[in-house]
Write a protein that holds these residues in place. Structure first.
Motif, PDB file in Angstrom:
ATOM      1  N   TYR A   6     -10.344  -5.717   2.820  1.00 60.18           N
ATOM      2  CA  TYR A   6     -11.315  -4.627   2.839  1.00 60.18           C
ATOM      3  C   TYR A   6     -12.665  -5.018   2.238  1.00 60.18           C
ATOM      4  CZ  TYR A   6      -6.998  -2.055   3.685  1.00 60.18           C
ATOM      5  OH  TYR A   6      -5.795  -1.628   4.191  1.00 60.18           O
TER       6      TYR A   6
ATOM      7  N   LYS B 253      -6.262  -6.614  -1.012  1.00 63.52           N
ATOM      8  CA  LYS B 253      -7.233  -5.540  -0.779  1.00 63.52           C
ATOM      9  C   LYS B 253      -8.662  -6.078  -0.781  1.00 63.52           C
ATOM     10  CE  LYS B 253      -4.994  -1.280  -2.346  1.00 63.52           C
ATOM     11  NZ  LYS B 253      -5.526  -0.424  -1.291  1.00 63.52           N
TER      12      LYS B 253
ATOM     13  N   GLU C  12       0.806  -1.212   0.000  1.00 63.62           N
ATOM     14  CA  GLU C  12       0.000   0.000   0.000  1.00 63.62           C
ATOM     15  C   GLU C  12       0.845   1.271   0.000  1.00 63.62           C
ATOM     16  OE1 GLU C  12      -2.748  -0.718   3.287  1.00 63.62           O
ATOM     17  OE2 GLU C  12      -4.346  -0.956   1.795  1.00 63.62           O
TER      18      GLU C  12
END
Length: 397
Positions: A227, A223, A203
């Motif tokens: 998330y 990701k 990131e």
């Protein structure tokens, strides 16, 4: 077009600028023109050698470097170029002698030269030798993040991951914006199973920092997992766009071979086996394609050792039985049916409603991110066999 008022130095400078822009053909053309006017100009011979090397015209590159050394036997760049060519020809001892000669001549403090030689050795698989040149570079430039990172790359290739991580972390201390080292660290952490730490490093990179697809696939999957992002989430768009850039335009021969493999799967007769006529037609098509590809290669391309091998993959497809098959997933779940029915069942269990081709493409990307192995996604059988090769499932029958 000739340049009647250029000196040999000006020819060299202009060709060097073209080389740095990867315009190797133009650089070589300019160097040839310069050599017709200044046949004893060492720098022009060296430049021609590196342009030939970039075009994978190794025999011609060797000739250029040897010509340069005839005029100046102690020219360090010519020695380095000749060493790389000799390694490619399998003349390892002679190549290493050329590299060692640069040390004997006192060029150990030339950091760029040491890194160039180290990288050439690394690319050709002589990692332990490359490490000695990287270490020389660091001794003469302790604050060079690039040189320190090269030690990390070599240590990782040698299986010394602890030493590799120390070197790469040090490189980031020297230059916190050194993206290449950070991407490498992220992949090391991913391989070690420390996914949270890997995502933290990933990131801190941008899409433009990545020159390899593997790290981007891993970042996307992490990701999505952490998330809970959907495939259509806008946060993933820049990374997907970078993947498209890195993939480039598809090769026409590869596309045609993929179509042939798909045709082979679909060309089965009613009794479940392809007819002799179909086999012969597909075999002839493949032979013709390979012949066309080879006929279109330049001598440099033929020497690169990167020819495609379509026959092996296609043979597997042609011999496949179109009856009932059984696969077992890594979690122990089993699926039976035709190749297409199995993929449909897998799709329904994971992402019901998604078109089958999109599902296979998505899973192929996920498998690549997890294993680094490419999985075909143009046909159910090819997809399942590729997934098995990547270790993501087991084909029982």
């Amino acid at each position: 077009m000739t340049n009647p008022f250029l000196s040999s130095e000006e020819y060299d400078e202009r060709a060097h600028a073209l080389y740095n822009e990867a315009r190797y053909d133009e650089a070589l053309e300019l160097l040839r023109e310069g050599l017709t006017r200044y046949p004893q100009a060492v720098e022009l011979h060296v430049g021609a050698g590196y342009a030939r090397l970039a075009r994978e015209e190794y025999a011609w590159a060797r000739r250029s470097f040897e010509e340069a050394l005839m005029h100046d036997p102690e020219h360090e760049d010519a020695l380095a170029g000749l060493g790389e060519v000799l390694l490619k020809f399998g003349q390892v001892e002679a190549g290493l002698r050329a590299y060692d000669r640069t040390i004997e001549l006192g060029y150990e403090d030339d950091v760029d030269l040491m890194l160039q030689i180290g990288r050439a050795l690394f690319r050709e698989g002589f990692v332990e030798h490359s490490l000695t040149f990287f270490e020389r570079a660091v001794r003469n430039a302790e604050d060079s993040a690039e040189a320190v990172a090269c030690i990390g790359y070599a240590q990782h290739r040698l299986g010394n991951d602890v030493e590799a991580m120390v070197a790469l972390r040090r490189a980031l201390v020297l230059d916190p914006k050194f993206a290449e080292a950070r991407v490498y660290i992220a992949n090391l952490l991913y391989d070690a199973g420390d996914l949270d730490a890997a995502l933290l490093e990933f990131e801190q990179t941008t899409p433009e920092d990545h020159w390899d697809e593997l790290g981007i696939w891993r970042l996307i999957e992490l990701k999505k997992s952490v998330y809970k992002l959907k495939d259509s989430d806008g946060e993933l768009k820049p990374w997907e766009a970078r993947l498209v850039e890195l993939a480039g335009e598809p090769d026409p021969i590869d596309e045609l071979l993929a179509e042939v493999e798909q045709a082979a799967v679909e060309a089965d007769t009613e009794d479940g086996h392809p007819s002799q006529d179909q086999l012969e037609a597909l075999g002839s098509l493949l032979t013709g394609l390979v012949g066309q590809q080879q006929a279109g290669e330049s001598p440099g391309e033929q020497g690169s050792g990167q020819a495609n091998e379509p026959g092996a993959a296609t043979t597997d497809v042609l011999m496949a039985d179109n009856g009932t098959h059984r696969v077992i997933m890594r979690d122990g779940s089993a699926f039976e049916g035709s190749w297409e029915e199995i993929v449909q069942a897998l799709r329904d269990a994971r992402d019901a409603g998604r078109p089958l081709d999109e599902y296979m493409a998505m899973e192929a990307r996920r498998f690549y991110g997890a294993t680094g192995m490419r999985v075909a996604s143009h046909a159910p059988e090819a997809f399942l066999r590729g997934s098995a090769d990547a270790g993501m499932l087991r084909i029982v029958r």
